[in-house]
Design an enzyme around this catalytic site. Structure first.
Site, short mmCIF file in Angstrom:
data_model
loop_
_atom_site.label_atom_id
_atom_site.label_comp_id
_atom_site.label_asym_id
_atom_site.label_seq_id
_atom_site.Cartn_x
_atom_site.Cartn_y
_atom_site.Cartn_z
CG HIS A 205 -60.24 -42.97 -8.51
ND1 HIS A 205 -59.90 -42.50 -7.27
CD2 HIS A 205 -59.17 -43.65 -8.98
CE1 HIS A 205 -58.68 -42.91 -6.98
NE2 HIS A 205 -58.21 -43.62 -7.99
NE ARG A 312 -56.44 -45.77 -11.42
CZ ARG A 312 -55.85 -44.88 -12.23
NH1 ARG A 312 -55.98 -44.99 -13.54
NH2 ARG A 312 -55.14 -43.89 -11.74
NE ARG A 349 -54.12 -49.67 -8.21
CZ ARG A 349 -54.52 -48.40 -8.27
NH1 ARG A 349 -53.64 -47.44 -8.10
NH2 ARG A 349 -55.76 -48.09 -8.52
CD GLU A 450 -50.97 -45.18 -4.25
OE1 GLU A 450 -51.50 -44.44 -5.09
OE2 GLU A 450 -51.36 -46.33 -4.03
CG ASP A 474 -53.80 -41.75 -3.88
OD1 ASP A 474 -54.72 -41.00 -3.49
OD2 ASP A 474 -54.00 -42.85 -4.40
NE ARG A 484 -57.12 -39.21 -6.54
CZ ARG A 484 -56.56 -40.34 -6.93
NH1 ARG A 484 -55.79 -41.02 -6.08
NH2 ARG A 484 -56.74 -40.82 -8.12
CB CYS A 521 -48.81 -45.39 -12.90
SG CYS A 521 -49.08 -45.65 -11.14
C1 PEP Z 1 -52.17 -42.57 -8.10
O1 PEP Z 1 -52.53 -42.39 -6.94
O2 PEP Z 1 -51.45 -41.75 -8.71
C2 PEP Z 1 -52.59 -43.76 -8.84
C3 PEP Z 1 -52.11 -44.02 -10.03
O3 PEP Z 1 -53.54 -44.54 -8.28
P1 PEP Z 1 -55.09 -44.13 -8.24
O4 PEP Z 1 -55.27 -42.91 -9.09
O5 PEP Z 1 -55.86 -45.29 -8.74
O6 PEP Z 1 -55.31 -43.87 -6.79
MG MG Z 2 -53.39 -44.04 -5.89
#
Ligand code: PEP
Ligand code: MG
Length: 583
Positions: A205, A312, A349, A450, A474, A484, A521
């Protein structure tokens, strides 16, 4: 002598500037430039803080004297002497002044910059006694920072975070061991032209926020923060994931050229702003924006997004020492995003904290102190663990829907029971608003796909939701068992692994067969290398950082989806899909 370190390329472009090393513990220190006229006032602020700390220490010494405790606490007396000595130390005082006068840093920033310089020297000392004096220096600086926190800075009040009116326009790049997503957000309006962190993966993130800032960044550069010294000249190549330290004139010229080329390319892309995203065979493609803050709506509109595909909301919840935003604060934030999009839909979200998005550094509820935080209490699990807190957010989102088109998106669902609980809470939130006679609007309900378990049970999700949004960041992490955020396994993070592609393809196909909306997304949607494949798999809705939209649109304009569909089927069954991606 030039040398380079390698990491993960997360945000495109080239940045050339002087290094500002920021220790993780000092990330909350204000960073801004002062003007030439403000330099003296800033030095004065520093002098006052130092004098206040000297007074404080002298008062303690006097009280020890008065109690006759000096003999009883010889270590304390010696320590206070060391602290006084450090406060008067020429290297500290003149060094700090240098940063203010020469670089126009504000006092706190100058102080922590010089602390970094001296701390390194202490680290290199042979004598263990002297080496340990680093902790004393840190304490002294901490005391001064504390005093300055209590002093209203007339300069800070008049300076915008991004303003560089100092006449000293040397670009600066931030080098840190680690930055949490919340830290990163704090630097969003900052003076920095690029970022490097030692840790982090491509879809961590922290990397995602760096990308949303649209400035060159490299994460997972291992020991970069140790190898780079304060004020070193640094080149950040955000395309290749390379950081060059102390570049030679030849390298500088080469990167300067690349930088200008990047600017020309951006100007060229900007011309596509008003071109509709339609493929050669006439397929209309929806390009949506991912945002972290309501204010990002402006960048989304500027990039020609036709809505927000992912807001987010967790960034509203972070860095608040556990004090979560109440309903009114959340409602106002969501309403700002809705109004900012001027009638275009906004997909809000529900909160997704946990894993690599801790609420606060050191906070425990988000699960970041657990063994496997990515598998722990995050996203919808966190929300369902505290229904009262979740209801606050749901009411705020429903109320914002009275002001414009809002979709409500739920992260990380995997179980039918989670779906049932979530839907029941949405209904309860409506009833609570009815009971208060408070206005609210209709929302389309969406589920994020996800978790592999969700991708393998799509009919369940299609029964209960109006649309699906595939979180590939995810989905890849959980399908391949790759954290990740962990740079040590980032080479195994493979978006075109056959297993990932199977899940993607079948999710898209099932949603389309039922006439339901489906978008991606995750970061994959904004990666131009993936555009053809996603189109070929039938995707018609992409949500990404505003900074990626025009580049993806450019790809779309060159594509024929009918041809890509046949090619995508061959990629899907290939043993090595990556080998076919260049075809
Ligand atoms: C994802 O997991 O692809 C997503 C868009 O959510 P985040 O990156 O906020 O976990
Ligand atoms: Mg995610």
């Amino acid at each position: 002598m030039s040398f380079s370190v390698h990491g993960q390329a997360v945000s495109r472009g080239i940045a050339i500037g002087r290094a500002v090393i920021v220790a993780s513990s000092r990330l909350d220190v204000a960073h801004y430039f002062v003007t030439t006229e403000q330099v003296n006032a800033e030095i004065e602020r520093l002098r006052s803080a130092r004098n206040a700390v000297v007074d404080e220490i002298e008062r303690v010494q006097q009280s020890l004297d008065a109690q006759g405790s000096n003999d009883a606490h010889p270590e304390l007396t010696a320590l206070l002497d060391v602290h006084l000595m450090l406060l008067q130390d020429e290297q500290l005082t003149s060094g700090v002044k240098h940063w203010i006068v020469e670089r126009h840093y504000n006092a706190e920033w100058a102080l922590t910059s010089q602390l970094e310089v001296i701390a390194r020297q202490f680290d290199e000392m042979e004598d263990p006694y002297l080496r340990e004096r680093k902790a004393d220096l840190e304490q002294v600086v901490e005391r001064m920072l504390r005093v300055m926190r209590g002093m209203v800075s007339p300069v800070a009040a008049s300076v915008q975070p991004g303003a560089q009116g100092s006449g000293n326009e040397v670009p600066l790049v931030l080098i840190a061991h680690d930055l949490s997503p919340a830290d990163m957000l704090q630097f969003k309006q900052s003076v920095f032209a690029g970022f490097v962190t030692d840790v982090g993966g491509k879809t961590s993130h922290t990397a995602i926020v760096a990308r949303s800032m649209d400035i060159p960044a490299v994460v997972g550069a291992r020991s970069a923060s140790q190898l780079i010294a304060q004020d070193d000249w640094v080149v950040i190549d955000g395309d290749a994931g390379v950081v060059v330290i102390d570049p030679s004139p030849v390298l500088l010229a080469e990167y300067g050229f690349k930088q200008r080329q990047g600017e020309v390319e951006r100007e060229r892309l900007a011309r596509l702003k008003n071109t509709p995203a339609v493929t050669l065979d006439g397929q209309k493609i929806e390009l949506l924006a991912n945002i972290e803050q309501p204010e990002d709506a402006a960048a989304a509109l500027k990039a020609s997004a036709v809505g927000v595909g992912l807001f987010r909301t967790e960034f509203l919840f972070m860095g608040r020492n556990g004090k979560l935003p109440d309903e009114e604060e959340q409602y106002l934030a969501y309403r700002r995003a809705v109004e900012g999009m001027q009638g275009l839909p906004v997909t809000v979200r529900t909160v997704d904290v946990g894993a690599d998005k801790p609420l606060d550094r050191g906070a425990s509820r988000s699960g970041d102190d657990h063994l496997n935080p990515a598998l722990g209490l995050r996203a919808i699990r966190w929300s369902l663990a505290d229904p009262a807190m979740f209801l606050v957010q749901l009411r705020a989102i429903l109320r914002a829907a009275a002001c414009g088109a809002v979709n409500l998106l739920v992260p990380m669902l995997a179980h039918a029971s989670e779906i049932r609980q979530t839907l029941a809470l949405v209904q309860r939130a409506r009833e609570q608003l009815d009971a208060r006679a408070q206005a609210y609007g209709a929302v389309r309900l969406g589920a994020m796909i996800e978790v592999p378990a969700a991708a393998l049970t799509i009919p369940l999700f299609l029964r209960h939701f109006d649309f699906l949004s595939i979180g590939t960041n995810d989905l890849i992490q959980y399908t391949l068992a790759i954290d990740r955020a962990d740079e040590a396994v980032s080479h195994l993070y493979d978006p075109v692994h056959p297993a990932v592609l199977q899940l993607l393809a079948s999710t898209i196909a099932q949603a389309r067969a039922q006439g339901k909306g489906v978008s991606v997304c995750g970061e994959m949607a904004g990666d131009v290398a993936m555009t053809r494949l996603l189109l070929g798999l039938g995707l018609r809705s992409f949500s990404m950082h505003p900074s990626q939209i025009l580049a993806v649109k450019q790809q779309i304009l060159r594509c024929d989806t009918a041809k890509l569909a046949t090619w995508a089927q061959s990629v899907l069954v290939a043993e090595d899909p990556a080998a076919l991606m260049a075809d």
